[in-house]
Write an enzyme that holds these catalytic residues in place. Structure first.
Site, PDB file in Angstrom:
ATOM      1  N   LYS A   1       4.061   5.099   5.293  1.00 41.83           N
ATOM      2  CA  LYS A   1       3.312   3.849   5.246  1.00 41.83           C
ATOM      3  C   LYS A   1       2.935   3.344   6.639  1.00 41.83           C
ATOM      4  CE  LYS A   1       5.304   2.839   0.838  1.00 41.83           C
ATOM      5  NZ  LYS A   1       6.313   2.101   0.091  1.00 41.83           N
TER       6      LYS A   1
ATOM      7  N   PRO B   1       0.829  -1.200   0.000  1.00 49.44           N
ATOM      8  CA  PRO B   1       0.000   0.000   0.000  1.00 49.44           C
ATOM      9  C   PRO B   1       0.871   1.262   0.000  1.00 49.44           C
ATOM     10  CG  PRO B   1      -0.127  -1.132   2.116  1.00 49.44           C
ATOM     11  CD  PRO B   1       0.687  -2.000   1.202  1.00 49.44           C
ATOM     12  N   GLU B   2       0.428   2.293  -0.699  1.00 54.98           N
ATOM     13  CA  GLU B   2       1.201   3.521  -0.764  1.00 54.98           C
ATOM     14  C   GLU B   2       0.640   4.541   0.216  1.00 54.98           C
ATOM     15  OE1 GLU B   2       2.572   4.805  -4.469  1.00 54.98           O
ATOM     16  OE2 GLU B   2       2.540   2.828  -5.366  1.00 54.98           O
TER      17      GLU B   2
END
Ligand SMILES: [Zn+2]
Length: 285
Positions: free
Chosen positions: A55, A2-3
Site C-alpha cells: 500500500k 485502497p488496496e
C-alpha cells in the site's frame, strides 16, 4: 482503504506522467519534505521510477532520494495538465510535483517520508518487493511458508498481514477465500499445503487481474473503479461475495454471510455452502 491494485495503478499512471522527465517544480505542506527539498532541490532532478509496494507508493529521484507515501483512508494522487482545474480544494494539497507537461498532486496524504536507498531497505513498514503479490520479484514459495508459519491464526486474517503478503486488502481477502473454496475463519493449521499454495496463487491472480490496462482512464483516484473478480459485464455484479450479505451465492444460491473478523474487526463475507469449515462446524454470520 485502497488496496494493492489501486496503488499499483496509481503508481503506473504517475510513472507515465513523471518518469524520465526533469522536475520543474516541487511544493509541499510537510515540513520534512520542504526541508529535504531545501537541502537537495528536486527541481532539475529526474524522476527515475515510480513503484508500488503493497500500500506504499514510492517515487525515486535521480539525486538518490525516494519519496514514500501511504494513503491510509484519506489520501489520493491526481494528475493534471497545466491549467486544468483541480478536483479537490487547494487546502487539501500536501505534495505537488511538476514537469513541463503535468502537475501531479498528492491530496490529504497522511504519511510521507523521504528515504535513501539504505533507509528504504531498513524501513520495516515498507514491504520488500519479494513480499508484493504484484512484483516480478514476488516469491510464492516463500509466501506459502510464511502463511503456514501462522498455524493458529484464521486464514483471512493472515492474508491481510503485509509482512506475509503485501497487496491483498480487505475486499480481496474475502474474494480469494471464496475462489479457493476455503472458509475465511479456518485456522491455517487445518489447511493443506496445496490449499495454501492455491490461496497464494489466487491472491496473485486476482490482484493482478485488476491492474490490467484500462483504456480511457486519464486520471487515477482511489475508489474510482470497481474491482472485478467475476466475469460478468454488469459493473454492479463485479464481486463474488464482498458486500453481498444476504444475496444468493453466484455458484450455489445460498445466502452470503457477513461477520467481523480478527483483532481489527475487519468485515468478512463468505458462502457457507461453498466454503465449509473442514470439521463441518458452522460459523455464525
Ligand atoms: Zn455458494
Amino acid at each position: 482503504m485502497p488496496e494493492g491494485d489501486t496503488i499499483f495503478r496509481t503508481a503506473r499512471a504517475l510513472g507515465r506522467a513523471l518518469t524520465g522527465k526533469p522536475i520543474t517544480g516541487f511544493r509541499s505542506t510537510c515540513p520534512l519534505l520542504t526541508r529535504f527539498d531545501d537541502d537537495t532541490p528536486l527541481a532539475g532532478q529526474l524522476v527515475e521510477s515510480v513503484e508500488s509496494r503493497g500500500k506504499w507508493l514510492l517515487i525515486h529521484f535521480s539525486g538518490g532520494g525516494t519519496l514514500a507515501t501511504h494513503m491510509l483512508m484519506s489520501g489520493s494522487w491526481h494528475i493534471y495538465r497545466h491549467g486544468e482545474r483541480w478536483q479537490q480544494p487547494r487546502g487539501n494539497m500536501r505534495i505537488v510535483i511538476e514537469n513541463s507537461e503535468y502537475i501531479t498532486v498528492g491530496f490529504r496524504v497522511p504519511v510521507a517520508r523521504i528515504h535513501t536507498a539504505l533507509s528504504l531497505a531498513r524501513d520495516a513498514k515498507i514491504p520488500q518487493p519479494v513480499l508484493d503479490v504484484l512484483s516480478p520479484e514476488f516469491d510464492a514459495e516463500a509466501a506459502v511458508r510464511r502463511v503456514l508459519a501462522r498455524a493458529n491464526e484464521e486464514i483471512a486474517d493472515v492474508l491481510l498481514h503485509q509482512e506475509v503478503l503485501a497487496g491483498v486488502g480487505n475486499e480481496f481477502k474475502s474474494e480469494i477465500c471464496f475462489v479457493t473454496g476455503v472458509n475465511p475463519f479456518c485456522k491455517v493449521t487445518a489447511l493443506s499445503r496445496e490449499q495454501v499454495a492455491e490461496l497464494v496463487a489466487n491472491s496473485r491472480r486476482l490482484v493482478a487481474a485488476n491492474v490490467l490496462e484500462d483504456s480511457g482512464e486519464t486520471m487515477m483516484t482511489y475508489g474510482g473503479r470497481k474491482r472485478r473478480t467475476t466475469h460478468g459485464s454488469d459493473p454492479g455484479a463485479s464481486l463474488y461475495v464482498y458486500g453481498r450479505k444476504g444475496e444468493p451465492c453466484r455458484r450455489c444460491g445460498e445466502a452470503i454471510r457477513r461477520r467481523l473478523q480478527g483483532p481489527d474487526a475487519r468485515v468478512t463475507f463468505w458462502c457457507p455452502r461453498c466454503q465449509p469449515m473442514p470439521d463441518g462446524s458452522e460459523v455464525d454470520g
